[in-house]
Structure formats: structure tokens, C-alpha cells
Design a protein around this motif. Structure first.
Motif, mmCIF file in Angstrom:
data_model
loop_
_atom_site.group_PDB
_atom_site.id
_atom_site.type_symbol
_atom_site.label_atom_id
_atom_site.label_comp_id
_atom_site.label_asym_id
_atom_site.label_seq_id
_atom_site.Cartn_x
_atom_site.Cartn_y
_atom_site.Cartn_z
ATOM 1 N N HIS A 1 0.841 -1.195 0.000
ATOM 2 C CA HIS A 1 0.000 0.000 0.000
ATOM 3 C C HIS A 1 0.877 1.247 0.000
ATOM 4 O O HIS A 1 2.091 1.171 0.134
ATOM 5 N N LEU B 1 -4.605 11.066 0.823
ATOM 6 C CA LEU B 1 -5.689 10.198 0.356
ATOM 7 C C LEU B 1 -6.645 9.868 1.496
ATOM 8 O O LEU B 1 -7.874 9.951 1.344
ATOM 9 N N PHE C 1 -15.499 3.468 -4.730
ATOM 10 C CA PHE C 1 -14.365 2.586 -5.018
ATOM 11 C C PHE C 1 -14.682 1.626 -6.157
ATOM 12 O O PHE C 1 -13.817 1.297 -6.959
ATOM 13 N N LEU D 1 -12.034 -0.611 -8.257
ATOM 14 C CA LEU D 1 -11.467 -1.468 -7.221
ATOM 15 C C LEU D 1 -12.347 -2.678 -6.971
ATOM 16 O O LEU D 1 -13.579 -2.557 -6.897
ATOM 17 N N CYS E 1 -10.216 -2.737 5.622
ATOM 18 C CA CYS E 1 -9.750 -1.349 5.718
ATOM 19 C C CYS E 1 -9.225 -1.100 7.122
ATOM 20 O O CYS E 1 -9.943 -1.288 8.106
ATOM 21 N N LEU F 1 -8.132 -2.385 1.111
ATOM 22 C CA LEU F 1 -8.415 -1.116 0.450
ATOM 23 C C LEU F 1 -7.119 -0.397 0.094
ATOM 24 O O LEU F 1 -6.951 0.083 -1.029
ATOM 25 N N LEU G 1 -5.927 0.478 -3.758
ATOM 26 C CA LEU G 1 -5.677 1.843 -4.213
ATOM 27 C C LEU G 1 -4.274 1.967 -4.820
ATOM 28 O O LEU G 1 -4.075 2.621 -5.849
ATOM 29 N N CYS G 2 -3.308 1.324 -4.196
ATOM 30 C CA CYS G 2 -1.940 1.353 -4.707
ATOM 31 C C CYS G 2 -1.853 0.657 -6.060
ATOM 32 O O CYS G 2 -1.292 1.206 -7.019
ATOM 33 N N ARG H 1 -4.226 -0.003 -8.226
ATOM 34 C CA ARG H 1 -4.983 0.705 -9.255
ATOM 35 C C ARG H 1 -4.195 1.916 -9.762
ATOM 36 O O ARG H 1 -4.195 2.208 -10.967
ATOM 37 N N SER H 2 -3.511 2.611 -8.867
ATOM 38 C CA SER H 2 -2.700 3.759 -9.266
ATOM 39 C C SER H 2 -1.558 3.320 -10.179
ATOM 40 O O SER H 2 -1.210 4.020 -11.138
ATOM 41 N N PHE I 1 -9.462 12.673 -6.634
ATOM 42 C CA PHE I 1 -9.444 12.759 -5.181
ATOM 43 C C PHE I 1 -9.298 14.187 -4.652
ATOM 44 O O PHE I 1 -9.397 14.411 -3.445
#
Length: 231
Positions: A119, A128, A155, A160, A172, A189, A193-194, A196-197, A226
Motif C-alpha cells: 500500500h 488520500l 471505489f 477497485l 480497511c 483497500l 488503491l496502490c 490501481r494507481s 481525489f
């Protein structure tokens, strides 16, 4: 079942991490990637033979795990908990006695955005968490975190997949950021997020560091999605 940890057991693990070369090896693996013994020797700053001995000790203590692909051998952290322990130790060390060491570009890059196992951490990750909380997509309270109904929709729209299947990993949760002294998001979560980025090409991993860099697409993406402005 988790074993009861005695003082002796704790001291043994602490002694393993306490060696500078082994600490550097664990730090190099703290972004979740698997590295070869040669790469870890470079990070540790010792010879290949010495590195081999260190890797054997870390593997025996189940701090790292060996992966084989054909003739190649790779090492990675044995679990996310090892990365969390390293992050916590970095926080303790950062709060300890001040030692003179010139600050360089790498320090600033690590503080801006880095990976903490799977993450994100650093200013980006804390921002974030703040933005998602302000928009009531997550609820942060006393070190815990939960996703709201609006958050699940957001999300999902962001791409996600938070279905853990048989995973027992928390969906989470928060992780105290050693450089910012505030919490960023971990658990499934945080990992999603990591990833997906990375998949969107918003950030790129560093070659010899846990620091990640922003692409022009990422700078725009974090701002538009965001409301986060990053350099």
C-alpha cells in the motif's frame, strides 16, 4: 493459532533485525517486491557470501520467504506484518536521538510517496486518507477505519475489487506513517488503491528505492479524482 511471544523470542527477532545489513535487506523488501540475492547484497552493502548468511538467518526466523522460478531464486518478506514492523521501527527511530546526516533528494522522495509493502505511504497516502474521510467514503476513528455505503460505490466506480474471497486480511485499517506521524490506509483497500494507481500509470515504482514517482497523468488523476495536488 498465534504463539505466545516470550521476551527471549522477541529479543531473538530484534537481534536479527538489529544488524545493519539485515535491516537494509528487510527495508529493501518492504515494498512487497521479490529481489535476488545479488540485488539484496547491493542494498545491504556487503559481499554476496555474507549476504547469503544473512538471508539464511532471516529465512530461518520466517522473516523472509524464498521463491524459485526455474534457476532463479528470489526473496520477499514472509508477510505484511514484517513490513508493518519495519514501518513501526522507522517511526521509533525517527523519534529517537537526532543524528547528523545530510538530507538528500531520496529522503524527500520517500516522504512524498512510497510503498509500504503493498500500500501507499508518505504525504500522498495521508492526503488520500484525509480526502476520503472528508468526503465520507471512509470513517476513521482511533486507529480503525471502515468504508461507508457511498465509499463502496465510489471505489467500485474507480475500478477497485474489494472482494476478499477467503482472505482473512482486514478490508480497511490504518497504518501510522513514520514520516508524517499520521495514519494512511492499509488492508485490502490500501493495497487496491496502490495497485490501481500503478495500473492506471499514475505512479511508477523506483528501481532502488521504495519511493514512487508521479507521472503527468497521475498528477492530473489524483487532482481530478481525489482533489489532491501533488508535485
Amino acid at each position: 493459532m498465534t504463539n505466545f511471544v516470550s521476551g527471549n523470542s522477541l529479543a531473538e527477532v530484534a537481534a536479527l533485525i538489529g544488524d545493519p545489513a539485515r535491516a537494509n535487506i528487510l527495508q529493501a523488501l518492504a515494498d512487497g517486491r521479490a529481489l535476488t540475492a545479488g540485488e539484496l547484497a547491493w542494498h545491504a552493502g556487503v559481499s554476496a557470501q555474507t549476504t547469503s548468511g544473512h538471508l539464511a538467518k532471516l529465512a530461518d526466523a520466517q522473516l523472509i520467504a524464498l521463491e524459485k522460478q526455474g534457476r532463479h531464486r528470489y526473496f520477499r518478506l514472509a508477510s505484511p506484518q514484517v513490513a508493518e514492523a519495519m514501518e513501526a521501527l522507522m517511526l521509533v527511530a525517527a523519534n529517537g536521538p537526532k543524528r547528523h546526516r545530510p538530507t538528500g533528494p531520496r529522503d524527500e522522495a520517500m516522504r512524498t510517496a512510497r510503498t509500504c509493502y503493498d500500500h501507499l505511504a508518505g504525504r500522498l497516502a495521508v492526503a488520500l486518507a484525509d480526502r476520503l474521510s472528508a468526503r465520507q467514503f471512509i470513517i476513521l476513528s482511533d486507529g480503525a477505519a471502515a468504508i461507508t455505503e457511498d465509499g463502496y460505490r465510489f471505489f467500485s466506480d474507480f475500478g477497485l475489487d474489494l472482494d476478499g474471497g477467503k482472505s482473512t486480511r482486514p478490508l480497511c485499517r490504518t497504518c501510522l506513517d513514520w514520516s508524517e506521524r499520521r495514519s494512511h490506509l492499509a488492508g485490502r483497500l490500501g493495497a487496491a488503491l496502490c495497485q490501481r494507481s500503478l495500473d492506471l500509470g499514475w505512479i511508477k515504482r523506483g528501481k532502488d528505492s521504495r519511493a514512487v514517482t508521479f507521472t503527468p497523468k497521475g498528477i492530473a488523476g489524483f487532482r481530478e479524482t481525489f482533489g489532491i495536488s501533488m508535485p
